[in-house]
Design an enzyme around this catalytic site. Structure first.
Site, PDB file in Angstrom:
ATOM      1  N   GLY A  50       0.858  -0.883  -0.306  1.00  0.00           N
ATOM      2  CA  GLY A  50      -0.197   0.174  -0.043  1.00  0.00           C
ATOM      3  C   GLY A  50       0.625   0.766   0.343  1.00  0.00           C
ATOM      4  O   GLY A  50       2.079   0.669   0.421  1.00  0.00           O
ATOM      5  N   CYS A  77       4.777  -6.386   1.348  1.00  0.00           N
ATOM      6  CA  CYS A  77       5.513  -4.617   1.334  1.00  0.00           C
ATOM      7  C   CYS A  77       4.857  -4.280   3.043  1.00  0.00           C
ATOM      8  O   CYS A  77       5.692  -4.357   4.349  1.00  0.00           O
ATOM      9  CB  CYS A  77       5.395  -4.441   0.158  1.00  0.00           C
ATOM     10  SG  CYS A  77       6.443  -2.296   0.273  1.00  0.00           S
ATOM     11  N   TYR A  78       4.109  -3.143   2.409  1.00  0.00           N
ATOM     12  CA  TYR A  78       3.216  -2.019   3.767  1.00  0.00           C
ATOM     13  C   TYR A  78       3.006  -3.470   4.233  1.00  0.00           C
ATOM     14  O   TYR A  78       3.051  -3.424   5.600  1.00  0.00           O
ATOM     15  CB  TYR A  78       2.460  -1.616   2.670  1.00  0.00           C
ATOM     16  CG  TYR A  78       1.652  -0.893   4.377  1.00  0.00           C
ATOM     17  CD1 TYR A  78       2.049   0.447   4.530  1.00  0.00           C
ATOM     18  CD2 TYR A  78       0.157  -1.589   4.633  1.00  0.00           C
ATOM     19  CE1 TYR A  78       0.981   1.117   5.056  1.00  0.00           C
ATOM     20  CE2 TYR A  78      -0.459  -0.576   5.856  1.00  0.00           C
ATOM     21  CZ  TYR A  78       0.255   1.225   5.902  1.00  0.00           C
ATOM     22  OH  TYR A  78      -0.564   0.910   7.247  1.00  0.00           O
ATOM     23  N   HIS A 164       7.484  -7.611  -3.837  1.00  0.00           N
ATOM     24  CA  HIS A 164       6.465  -8.017  -5.079  1.00  0.00           C
ATOM     25  C   HIS A 164       6.237  -9.094  -5.396  1.00  0.00           C
ATOM     26  O   HIS A 164       6.800  -9.166  -6.523  1.00  0.00           O
ATOM     27  CB  HIS A 164       5.453  -6.619  -5.484  1.00  0.00           C
ATOM     28  CG  HIS A 164       5.112  -5.605  -4.715  1.00  0.00           C
ATOM     29  ND1 HIS A 164       3.913  -5.306  -4.266  1.00  0.00           N
ATOM     30  CD2 HIS A 164       6.398  -4.710  -4.421  1.00  0.00           C
ATOM     31  CE1 HIS A 164       4.770  -4.565  -3.489  1.00  0.00           C
ATOM     32  NE2 HIS A 164       5.283  -3.816  -3.710  1.00  0.00           N
ATOM     33  N   GLU A 166       4.370 -11.176  -6.684  1.00  0.00           N
ATOM     34  CA  GLU A 166       2.883 -10.678  -7.016  1.00  0.00           C
ATOM     35  C   GLU A 166       3.034 -10.421  -8.871  1.00  0.00           C
ATOM     36  O   GLU A 166       2.139 -10.664  -9.701  1.00  0.00           O
ATOM     37  CB  GLU A 166       1.447 -10.318  -6.965  1.00  0.00           C
ATOM     38  CG  GLU A 166       1.511  -8.813  -6.659  1.00  0.00           C
ATOM     39  CD  GLU A 166       2.222  -8.231  -5.742  1.00  0.00           C
ATOM     40  OE1 GLU A 166       3.174  -8.968  -4.725  1.00  0.00           O
ATOM     41  OE2 GLU A 166       2.131  -7.106  -5.007  1.00  0.00           O
ATOM     42  N   ASP A 223     -18.731 -10.275 -22.887  1.00  0.00           N
ATOM     43  CA  ASP A 223     -19.053 -10.265 -21.893  1.00  0.00           C
ATOM     44  C   ASP A 223     -20.017 -10.573 -22.231  1.00  0.00           C
ATOM     45  O   ASP A 223     -20.766 -11.766 -20.825  1.00  0.00           O
ATOM     46  CB  ASP A 223     -18.957  -8.847 -21.259  1.00  0.00           C
ATOM     47  CG  ASP A 223     -17.232  -8.684 -21.217  1.00  0.00           C
ATOM     48  OD1 ASP A 223     -16.480  -9.924 -21.726  1.00  0.00           O
ATOM     49  OD2 ASP A 223     -17.200  -7.234 -21.070  1.00  0.00           O
ATOM     50  N   SER A 224     -21.134 -10.042 -22.384  1.00  0.00           N
ATOM     51  CA  SER A 224     -23.129 -10.335 -23.165  1.00  0.00           C
ATOM     52  C   SER A 224     -22.927 -11.716 -23.285  1.00  0.00           C
ATOM     53  O   SER A 224     -23.624 -12.417 -22.622  1.00  0.00           O
ATOM     54  CB  SER A 224     -23.163  -8.790 -23.060  1.00  0.00           C
ATOM     55  OG  SER A 224     -22.894  -9.151 -24.746  1.00  0.00           O
ATOM     56  N   LYS A 369     -10.304 -11.362 -17.777  1.00  0.00           N
ATOM     57  CA  LYS A 369     -10.929 -11.409 -18.953  1.00  0.00           C
ATOM     58  C   LYS A 369     -11.048 -12.226 -19.662  1.00  0.00           C
ATOM     59  O   LYS A 369     -11.455 -12.556 -20.731  1.00  0.00           O
ATOM     60  CB  LYS A 369     -10.455  -9.725 -20.404  1.00  0.00           C
ATOM     61  CG  LYS A 369     -11.002  -9.377 -21.151  1.00  0.00           C
ATOM     62  CD  LYS A 369     -12.676  -8.772 -21.359  1.00  0.00           C
ATOM     63  CE  LYS A 369     -12.665  -9.183 -23.095  1.00  0.00           C
ATOM     64  NZ  LYS A 369     -14.252  -7.938 -22.988  1.00  0.00           N
TER      65      LYS A 369
END
Ligand code: XMP
Length: 513
Positions: A50, A77-78, A164, A166, A223-224, A369
């Site tokens: 953060g 981290c934070y 990090h 990630e 998506d729809s 997505k």
């Protein structure tokens, strides 16, 4: 399930993303989450990074009950500084900020978090650092600038890392997260898309019950369509899809959507041709934002009218509205935005929910997505549709610059169809994130035969991007551009000149209006 508590780092959502790559399900909540209010027990907790300093007044802090869950905790981290702050307060501003790559030296080869991790590159992004070991912790790894790059209290299964894991720049970050979630937390590794389909269908069936009805707008986009298909699988014809032809769709779009959704996917679909209404309202309008507003409002109006015509078989009113909200939108609304937290509500389809008093159903709200695409493939949505470029809601109206008339839409539509067909024929469609033709409201001189002509200009745009926030133009071979330009001027009446847009975003946007 692993609980990720978000302290507002730009990387937080990547943590849940990475965990799913090895089939572990994770849920992200803001760092202010009260542990007593959780309705489920996590197998482990990750405290994210953060932008704050733990020692400053007003910085966010985790509910200390998190330590009473008796599950493994990993601070990033934070998150690590927060653990240190709670266990002895040894955190201060570093002499140097550290951004970018650093080399990790693993000191404690037996630490479970670093199994199969050796000297490798990690990604740092911090100003503060630990200057003392938290009570009960040992140093597990160092880097040149961080003597406490990783610390652990293995008796309590609490770990802190300054870098990090990630981000992909941390070359063994995936292994570290996997060690934590799978080996240390023993989280189950059964999150697969196949399981997702089963549980999501069961969830929808339970939520909607045996008789209620659901309505949803479909656009021909990924998506729809995927959302509609999963509703169809869950409740059959009690899901009603509505497709509104607004007169500014791409070439053959309406026919193709109809065919794919009804014949192909068996979805209960109503197609409404409202082209005249939309084009009538767009007459004389040149301001792009006005065009957008007119199209949005007209869409709501048409959709509402169509919805009123549906007579549910069980005599019940329609209760739910399907919306193709994806995880990034959800993150946007739940991630921690600072001590004065403002929670953004989801953008809903053209504000439909504001007018129709329906409950929301969002089957894709946990997915990114690329996961929606994978889901679409598993549900039998045609490959070409699954990989389709995005298309803006206001359609060709914002690609016909200036006034939108049927004749202008036709030119833009024909030119666009040629460009896209050539891109597909050249095998470039998947490499490009979005491509289209825009029709400029200027006339330019040309010679056709012995005559001078004054006709319009088509601007081609093709971009590559990850998130559509920044984008670069796609580098075509000259022969390709030559072929497309020649086909457009020869085959599309009203075009005398073709240009290719070589501006990045920023400063330009993707669309021309
Ligand atoms: P810009 O032009 O903002 O485009 O760089 C970024 C992405 O957003 C799409 N876009 C829209 N989509 N309604 C939409 O549904 C709109 O009004 C709209 N304007 C832009 C654009 O196509 C690109 O994918």
């Amino acid at each position: 399930t692993i609980l990720v508590l978000d302290f507002g780092s730009q990387y937080s959502h990547l943590i849940t993303r990475r965990l799913r790559e090895f089939n572990v399900y994770a849920e992200m909540l803001p760092c202010t989450q009260k542990i007593a209010d959780l309705t489920w027990k996590p197998k482990g907790v990750i405290l994210s990074g953060g932008p704050y300093s733990v020692y400053e007044d007003g910085s966010p802090h985790v509910d200390h009950d998190v330590f009473k869950l008796n599950v493994p905790i990993l601070g990033i981290c934070y998150g690590m500084q927060e653990i240190a702050w709670i266990n002895g307060k040894g955190v201060a501003r570093g002499d140097k900020r550290e951004y970018g790559p650093a080399t990790l030296n693993v000191k404690d080869k037996l630490c479970a978090l670093f199994a199969d991790v050796d000297h490798s590159q990690v990604w740092m992004s911090h100003g503060d650092k630990l200057h003392a070991l938290p009570t009960g912790f040992n140093i597990v790894a160092t880097s040149d600038n961080s003597p406490y790059a990783a610390v652990a209290n293995e008796d309590e299964s609490i770990y802190g890392i300054q870098f990090h894991p990630e981000v992909t720049h941390t070359t063994q970050g995936r292994t570290i997260l996997k060690n934590f979630a799978v080996n240390i937390c023993k989280a189950s590794t059964n999150w697969t898309m196949e399981n997702f389909i089963d549980t999501e269908i069961a969830r929808i069936q339970k939520l909607v019950g045996p008789t209620a009805e659901v309505i949803g707008a479909v656009s021909g986009g990924v998506d729809s369509t995927v959302g509609a298909k999963i509703m169809k699988e869950a409740i059959g014809d009690r899901f009603h899809a509505i497709y509104v032809d607004n007169g500014v769709m791409r070439k053959n779009e309406t026919e193709e959507v109809y065919k794919t959704l009804t014949e192909g996917l068996g979805i209960n679909l109503t197609v409404v041709d409202a082209s005249d209404l939309f084009l009538g309202r767009l007459k004389g309008i040149t301001d792009p934002e006005k065009k957008r507003k007119i199209i949005g409002n007209t869409f709501i109006h048409v959709f509402e009218e169509e919805a009123a015509k549906i007579k549910p078989a069980h005599g019940q009113e329609i209760e739910y509205l399907l919306q193709g909200t994806l995880y990034p939108d959800v993150i946007e609304s739940i991630s921690f935005k600072g001590p004065s937290q403002t929670i953004k509500t989801h953008h809903n389809v053209g504000g439909l929910l504001d007018v129709m008093k329906l409950k929301l159903i969002e089957p894709l709200r946990e997915l990114f997505k690329d996961e929606v695409r994978h889901l679409g493939e598993l549900l039998g949505v045609p490959h070409d549709l699954v990989w389709r470029h995005p298309f803006p809601g206001p359609g060709l109206a914002i690609r016909v610059l200036g006034e939108v008339t049927p004749a202008q839409v036709k030119i833009a539509r024909e030119a666009d169809a040629i460009f896209i067909a050539e891109i597909k024929a050249a095998g470039l469609y998947k490499q490009i994130s979005q491509a289209f033709a825009a029709l400029l409201p200027v006339k330019s001189v040309g010679v056709m035969g012995d005559q001078r002509t004054y006709e319009q200009v088509i601007a081609l745009r093709a971009i590559e991007t990850v998130d559509f926030m920044t984008a670069d133009w796609f580098v075509f071979e000259a022969a390709f551009l030559k072929r497309v330009a020649s086909r457009i001027v020869n085959e599309v009446d009203g075009v005398a000149r073709v240009t290719y847009d070589i501006t990045s975003k920023p400063p330009a946007t993707v669309e021309w209006e």
